[in-house]
Design an enzyme around this catalytic site. Structure first.
Site, short mmCIF file in Angstrom:
data_model
loop_
_atom_site.label_atom_id
_atom_site.label_comp_id
_atom_site.label_asym_id
_atom_site.label_seq_id
_atom_site.Cartn_x
_atom_site.Cartn_y
_atom_site.Cartn_z
N CYS A 69 2.30 -2.13 4.56
CA CYS A 69 1.84 -0.88 3.97
C CYS A 69 1.55 0.08 5.12
O CYS A 69 0.75 -0.24 6.01
CB CYS A 69 0.55 -1.18 3.19
SG CYS A 69 -0.27 0.27 2.54
N CYS A 202 6.71 4.77 3.81
CA CYS A 202 5.86 4.15 2.79
C CYS A 202 6.71 3.04 2.19
O CYS A 202 7.89 3.29 1.86
CB CYS A 202 5.46 5.16 1.71
SG CYS A 202 4.67 4.40 0.27
N1 DGL Z 1 3.11 1.19 0.18
C1 DGL Z 1 2.07 1.84 0.86
C2 DGL Z 1 2.50 2.51 2.13
O1 DGL Z 1 3.41 2.02 2.77
C3 DGL Z 1 0.94 2.45 0.11
C4 DGL Z 1 1.21 3.47 -0.92
C5 DGL Z 1 -0.04 3.79 -1.69
O2 DGL Z 1 -0.69 2.84 -2.13
O3 DGL Z 1 -0.36 4.97 -1.82
O4 DGL Z 1 1.95 3.52 2.54
#
Ligand code: DGL
Length: 292
Positions: A69, A202
């Site tokens: 993440c 993301c």
């Molecule tokens: N998948 C996550 C990232 O890479 C988080 C997205 C979220 O929860 O807003 O930033």
């Protein structure tokens, strides 16, 4: 066993790539669906939630946890590695993020090298970074890229509602409309000049990579994290083989947990990974661990 942590479904894009590349390796995944999305949350929340997630994965038997993440990596990564881990009592455990390998791929420079080297120091192209509000506000991508490639132009575009919409399983037409808008906003801010490369910063965004592809010009090269991170984990485990842990038994699937409601999250996940490993509620893991 190697653990992966994300706010929800995004890290599954990384897990899927890892399980395909390393079928013999044991993985556990935790999605904090109960608190997703993270991208618009205050930083303190992100640090607290990420720490809990990492600790849960350590408790499940992972000695290495990857923050799959960008938001957790940007906001909590260093705090976890430098402040929390040394005093946490989890000796022999480690936490890694996914921004370092992405910057390495974008700059063709190892993370340990923090000054411009030949020939990268003469790169002059333009990289667009798409990410959550919190990741973009952290400025981690432009700062780390410019240390290694000072002549590269880095454009940033926050996509505040995108991860949440993906998480909710929003219809394709709505996702398409949102991405069209974010790409147009990024182009407007750069006087209409398109970027040479774009980082989908993301882990939810690989699920809509085809839509970014649709609205970015054909010559803009997309840097997508699942492949980048998979390559870089191979290098990491070459240097730190003990974190690979015991190999999986043939036919074993990764263990996949959620802090949320299994039946509620299932439809959105099944859409992009129909034969995904079955999710269990995190609490369901505890009696099993007690027996182990
Ligand atoms: N998948 C996550 C990232 O890479 C988080 C997205 C979220 O929860 O807003 O930033």
């Amino acid at each position: 066993m190697i653990g992966l942590f994300d706010s929800g479904n995004g890290g599954l894009t990384v897990l899927r790539a890892l399980t395909r590349r390393y079928p013999q390796m044991a993985f556990a995944y935790l999605g904090d669906h109960a608190s997703a999305p993270y991208g618009n949350r205050p930083s303190d929340d992100i640090v607290t939630l990420s720490t809990k997630g990492v600790e849960a994965l350590f408790g499940l038997g992972c000695s290495l946890v990857m923050l799959a993440c960008n938001t957790a990596t940007a906001i909590a990564g260093r705090k976890l590695q430098r402040d929390w881990l040394p005093s946490s009592g989890w000796t022999g455990h480690n936490v890694i993020g996914i921004i370092a390998p992405t910057v390495e791929a974008a700059t063709q420079t190892p993370w340990a090298v923090t000054s411009p080297q030949y020939p990268q120091k003469y790169n002059t192209d333009t990289i667009a970074v798409f990410g959550t509000r919190r990741t973009i506000a952290s400025d981690v991508f432009p700062e780390e890229i410019r240390k290694r490639c000072p002549k590269v132009t880095v454009l940033q575009q926050a996509c505040p509602d995108l991860a949440g919409a993906i998480e909710e399983g929003a219809p394709e037409a709505l996702l398409s409309h949102m991405i069209e808008g974010y790409v147009a906003e990024m182009l407007r801010a750069n006087d209409g000049h398109p970027p040479h490369r774009a980082i989908l910063g993301c882990t939810h965004y690989p699920l809509v990579e085809h839509l970014f592809r649709l609205y970015l010009p054909p010559f803009t090269r997309l840097l997508s994290q699942p492949g980048i991170v998979t390559d870089s984990l191979e290098d990491y485990l070459h240097r730190h083989p003990h974190y690979a842990g015991k190999p999986a038994e043939p036919g074993d699937k990764p263990l996949v947990f959620t802090t949320g409601d299994v039946t509620r999250i299932e439809p959105a996940i099944a859409r992009f990974w129909p034969d995904h490993p079955p999710f269990s509620a995190l609490d369901a893991a505890r009696p099993r661990l007690a027996r182990a």
